[in-house]
Design a protein around this motif. Sequence first.
Motif, PDB file in Angstrom:
ATOM      1  N   GLU A  75       0.772  -1.275  -0.091  1.00  0.00           N
ATOM      2  CA  GLU A  75       0.029  -0.121   0.011  1.00  0.00           C
ATOM      3  C   GLU A  75       1.103   1.334   0.028  1.00  0.00           C
ATOM      4  OE1 GLU A  75      -2.489  -0.567   3.525  1.00  0.00           O
ATOM      5  OE2 GLU A  75      -3.747  -2.079   2.484  1.00  0.00           O
ATOM      6  N   ILE A  76       1.867   1.268   0.694  1.00  0.00           N
ATOM      7  CA  ILE A  76       2.794   2.371   0.811  1.00  0.00           C
ATOM      8  C   ILE A  76       3.394   2.658  -0.312  1.00  0.00           C
ATOM      9  CG2 ILE A  76       4.693   3.559   1.946  1.00  0.00           C
ATOM     10  CD1 ILE A  76       3.910   2.133   4.694  1.00  0.00           C
ATOM     11  N   ASP A  78       2.761   1.683  -3.453  1.00  0.00           N
ATOM     12  CA  ASP A  78       1.958   2.127  -4.463  1.00  0.00           C
ATOM     13  C   ASP A  78       1.422   3.470  -4.219  1.00  0.00           C
ATOM     14  OD1 ASP A  78       2.172  -0.341  -5.620  1.00  0.00           O
ATOM     15  OD2 ASP A  78       0.073  -0.912  -4.999  1.00  0.00           O
ATOM     16  N   LEU A  79       1.694   4.311  -3.391  1.00  0.00           N
ATOM     17  CA  LEU A  79       1.283   5.566  -3.229  1.00  0.00           C
ATOM     18  C   LEU A  79       2.317   6.815  -3.739  1.00  0.00           C
ATOM     19  CD1 LEU A  79      -0.104   5.683   0.359  1.00  0.00           C
ATOM     20  CD2 LEU A  79      -1.418   6.087  -1.655  1.00  0.00           C
ATOM     21  N   TYR A  80       3.570   6.072  -4.185  1.00  0.00           N
ATOM     22  CA  TYR A  80       4.727   6.926  -4.468  1.00  0.00           C
ATOM     23  C   TYR A  80       4.294   7.440  -5.997  1.00  0.00           C
ATOM     24  CZ  TYR A  80       8.859   9.037  -6.392  1.00  0.00           C
ATOM     25  OH  TYR A  80       9.779   9.718  -6.506  1.00  0.00           O
ATOM     26  N   THR A  81       4.389   8.880  -5.895  1.00  0.00           N
ATOM     27  CA  THR A  81       4.235   9.432  -7.377  1.00  0.00           C
ATOM     28  C   THR A  81       5.193  10.565  -7.528  1.00  0.00           C
ATOM     29  OG1 THR A  81       2.872  10.631  -8.938  1.00  0.00           O
ATOM     30  CG2 THR A  81       2.362  10.738  -6.462  1.00  0.00           C
ATOM     31  N   ALA A  88       2.393  12.200  -0.714  1.00  0.00           N
ATOM     32  CA  ALA A  88       1.373  11.196  -0.283  1.00  0.00           C
ATOM     33  C   ALA A  88       2.046   9.889   0.188  1.00  0.00           C
ATOM     34  CB  ALA A  88       0.250  10.833  -1.465  1.00  0.00           C
ATOM     35  N   GLN A  89       2.897   9.412  -0.113  1.00  0.00           N
ATOM     36  CA  GLN A  89       3.593   8.341   0.595  1.00  0.00           C
ATOM     37  C   GLN A  89       4.110   8.534   1.674  1.00  0.00           C
ATOM     38  OE1 GLN A  89       7.410   6.836  -1.422  1.00  0.00           O
ATOM     39  NE2 GLN A  89       6.703   4.995  -1.385  1.00  0.00           N
ATOM     40  N   ALA A  92       1.303   8.735   4.246  1.00  0.00           N
ATOM     41  CA  ALA A  92       0.667   7.377   4.663  1.00  0.00           C
ATOM     42  C   ALA A  92       1.721   6.671   5.619  1.00  0.00           C
ATOM     43  CB  ALA A  92       0.338   6.516   3.460  1.00  0.00           C
TER      44      ALA A  92
END
Length: 136
Positions: A75-76, A78-81, A88-89, A92
């Motif tokens: 989950e963590i 996958d938040l990276y952008t 966001a990462q 979280a």
Amino acid sequence: METPHPKDLHRTYSIRQLSKEFDVTARALRFYEDKGLIHPERKGQTRIYSPRDRARLQLILRGKRLGFSLVEIHEILDLYTPKDHGVAQMRATLVKYRNQIETLKRQREDIDAAIKDMQDGCVWLETQIDELEAQS
């Protein structure tokens, strides 16, 4: 996490190199791939890991060491952008870290209570042994 040197941005790694660097088995790396946590390229049967895979592996292992499940780690990750520079990462991760700190504090309290109970039990058992041996 450290910023890679520009010349390392195009570097690739073999399964053997990452296994050795991070002291994990090739089987573990294949498992993380099966779970969708890392995404090496394939050239035939050969896996080729990118700097991104290496960084993700580093985060996976850190997350495991801190007590997070692979689902939470996924989950963590996958938040990276890059668009938000990973904010966001990071947010979280901060929430998960704070929750894990509270969980670990409760576990420490439980462990401390168990240790005290066992120490008290040792004292009681030693007393019983001494009394019974004195009667013999």
